[in-house]
Design a protein around this motif. Structure first.
Motif, short mmCIF file in Angstrom:
data_model
loop_
_atom_site.label_atom_id
_atom_site.label_comp_id
_atom_site.label_asym_id
_atom_site.label_seq_id
_atom_site.Cartn_x
_atom_site.Cartn_y
_atom_site.Cartn_z
N LEU A 98 50.09 17.32 22.93
CA LEU A 98 50.81 17.94 24.03
C LEU A 98 50.33 17.59 25.62
CD1 LEU A 98 50.77 21.58 22.79
CD2 LEU A 98 52.75 20.28 23.03
N PHE A 99 49.21 16.97 25.67
CA PHE A 99 48.77 16.41 26.85
C PHE A 99 49.55 15.31 27.28
CE2 PHE A 99 44.88 14.05 29.08
CZ PHE A 99 45.36 14.27 30.03
N GLY A 100 50.13 14.52 26.21
CA GLY A 100 51.08 13.30 26.68
C GLY A 100 52.51 13.59 26.44
N VAL A 101 53.16 14.62 25.59
CA VAL A 101 54.24 14.89 25.43
C VAL A 101 54.98 15.57 26.59
CG1 VAL A 101 56.23 15.98 24.07
CG2 VAL A 101 54.31 14.67 22.93
N LEU B 149 59.49 11.89 37.53
CA LEU B 149 60.06 11.53 36.22
C LEU B 149 59.63 10.20 35.85
CD1 LEU B 149 62.10 12.24 34.07
CD2 LEU B 149 63.91 10.87 35.49
N SER B 150 59.20 9.20 36.68
CA SER B 150 58.72 8.12 36.30
C SER B 150 57.17 8.10 35.64
CB SER B 150 58.83 7.09 37.59
OG SER B 150 57.88 7.22 38.65
N TYR B 151 56.49 8.86 36.61
CA TYR B 151 54.99 9.16 35.84
C TYR B 151 55.15 10.03 34.73
CZ TYR B 151 53.12 6.64 39.84
OH TYR B 151 52.66 5.66 40.57
N TYR C 201 49.39 17.38 35.15
CA TYR C 201 48.69 16.89 36.22
C TYR C 201 48.81 15.29 36.34
CZ TYR C 201 45.51 14.38 39.23
OH TYR C 201 45.20 13.82 40.25
N HIS C 202 49.12 14.35 35.80
CA HIS C 202 49.30 13.12 35.89
C HIS C 202 50.69 12.82 36.80
CE1 HIS C 202 45.85 12.28 33.46
NE2 HIS C 202 45.58 11.31 34.28
N PRO C 203 51.79 13.13 36.23
CA PRO C 203 53.16 13.17 36.98
C PRO C 203 52.88 13.76 38.34
CG PRO C 203 53.51 13.78 34.81
CD PRO C 203 52.05 14.18 34.86
N ALA C 204 52.30 14.89 38.46
CA ALA C 204 52.06 15.57 39.81
C ALA C 204 51.05 14.78 40.64
CB ALA C 204 51.71 16.87 39.64
N GLY C 205 49.90 14.56 40.49
CA GLY C 205 48.95 13.81 40.97
C GLY C 205 49.30 12.51 41.52
N ALA D 9 57.17 17.65 32.81
CA ALA D 9 56.22 18.01 33.92
C ALA D 9 56.81 17.01 35.13
CB ALA D 9 54.96 17.78 33.77
N GLY D 10 57.08 15.61 34.74
CA GLY D 10 57.66 14.95 35.99
C GLY D 10 59.19 15.36 36.50
#
Length: 426
Positions: A62-65, A368-370, A120-124, A70-71
């Motif tokens: 879920l961390f990845g999916v 979206l890209s991240y 986090y990663h898409p947002a950060g 989230a993006g």
């Protein structure tokens, strides 16, 4: 603007960089504390490795999916608020873990963590790419903070477990999220400072809807040849990252001499002697060296063509993977050197591919890209653990590393292709 001036972080850059650094460190502190706690849960609840492994895999998956939806949310609502939701959700998940009574509660808590962390990663990264003018430097510091969390998480958890019960430890691990939230609400910055000039001095266009048709339309527009190849590189990195790091502590234990016994550091049979594992400390050291790799990789993105940097690092990783076991078998010094080189190169890739995604995607679809990026890194990349586990069960460690070298080798070839597409968007 002079060269000297352009190399400095602005006040806005520093504010954003500080915000994402502490948040990124917290995300990976939680991520890498879970494997340490798994050892206790196996005996505490009488679980099999298959059952607990499946529960943990769901959370990590879920961390990845979750990164993709989230993006989409990032592009609609912005980054700051979503990072705060992420931090609160992760802290809440560990609070729930502290009250776990069995596999059901553990699974629910890890699912909450995976969903929250996926934001986090898409947002950060979207925040860095749109708000930080010195983008490469921002990615470098961001990556270094993530590496600190990667190395600090398991070390902190292991040290706390020497003193406290695991339930107390998971409760104490809520504190980092609380500290990050306090820092976040006290900071201020402009999320779009770095792209306002790219949009004729105006703000980024606000998406008027989050419909499925808009998602499909934006995705089609995003996946140019260059972006598609860049995502391919990201997936190769994710597969190699997860396949090597998941089983590396166990692999290193076969090469590291037991210095505690040789130097008589602890009384034989003492609890400390039983817990002390030199391979774990070498593993943590390797992850710490990755901080230097993050910094150098980020700085290089501001100075060289990113595609060339990707090609060089991925090619070097291919060589290191092939030579890892022969070097480890040659003695302690070669083992330390090849481990340090692996950590440095593996993590120097992160700011490079993050900056590459920014170059091959439009600012208005950066979230979206991240999202797609971390779907590839942690979603598709999660298969690397299964691949490595299977290979280690049927063949030697040396052959396993040689086969795993296919991933960075493929990534290097894709970097060559990317350098010839010429369809940068940013």
């Amino acid at each position: 603007m002079s060269t000297a001036q352009s190399s400095r972080l602005t006040d806005n850059d520093r504010s954003i960089t500080g915000f994402v650094m502490i948040s990124h460190a917290v995300v990976h502190t939680y991520e890498l504390s879970i494997p340490i706690l798994m050892v206790i849960w196996l005996s505490e609840f009488g679980l099999s490795t298959a059952i607990l492994g499946t529960a943990v895999a769901v959370g990590y998956g879920l961390f990845g999916v979750g990164a993709l939806p989230a993006g989409v949310l990032v592009d609609k609502f912005g980054s700051r608020e979503l990072v705060l939701v992420c931090l609160a959700g992760m802290g809440g998940s560990f609070l729930l873990l502290s009250a776990a009574q069995g596999i059901v509660t553990i699974t629910i808590a890890l699912c909450v963590w995976g969903v929250a962390a996926s934001v986090y990663h898409p947002a950060g990264l979207s925040l860095i790419s749109t708000g930080v003018e010195q983008r490469g430097t921002g990615f470098a510091y961001h990556g270094m903070a993530g590496n600190f969390g990667i190395a600090f998480g398991p070390l902190l958890t292991a040290l706390l477990l020497l003193v406290f019960d695991w339930r107390v430890v998971t409760g104490l691990l809520v504190i980092p999220a609380g500290v990050a939230i306090l820092y976040a609400v006290s900071s201020s910055f402009d999320e779009t400072a770095a792209v306002q000039t790219e949009t004729d001095g105006g703000e980024l266009e606000d998406d008027e809807s989050m419909s499925l048709s808009k998602f499909v339309t934006d995705s089609r527009a995003l996946f140019t040849l260059g972006f598609t190849v860049a995502i391919g590189i990201v997936m190769m990195n994710g597969l190699f990252y997860r396949s090597t790091l998941t089983f590396l502590p166990d692999v290193l234990s076969g090469f590291v001499p037991n210095v505690a016994d040789q130097l008589q550091l602890f009384d034989p049979g003492s609890p400390v002697a039983e817990e002390f594992d030199p391979a774990s400390y070498l593993y943590s050291g390797l992850l710490m060296i990755g901080m230097a790799g993050q910094y150098v990789g980020g700085k290089l993105t501001d100075r060289i063509r990113i595609e060339n940097g990707l090609m060089i690092v991925l090619s070097s990783l291919t060589v290191v993977a092939i030579l890892f076991v022969p070097a480890a078998q040659a003695g302690v010094i070669p083992l330390l050197a090849v481990s340090a080189l692996l950590g440095f190169l593996l993590f120097s890739l992160q700011p490079m591919y993050q900056a590459t995604i920014a170059e091959y995607s439009p600012p208005e679809d950066r979230g979206l890209s991240y999202g797609y990026t971390y779907l590839g890194v942690f979603g598709v990349g999660a298969a690397g653990a299964a691949i490595a586990g299977y290979l280690l069960s049927i063949t030697t460690v040396r052959t396993t590393f040689i086969i795993l070298a296919i991933f960075p080798a493929t990534g290097a070839l894709l970097a060559i292709v990317l350098s010839r597409t010429g369809d940068r968007r940013s």
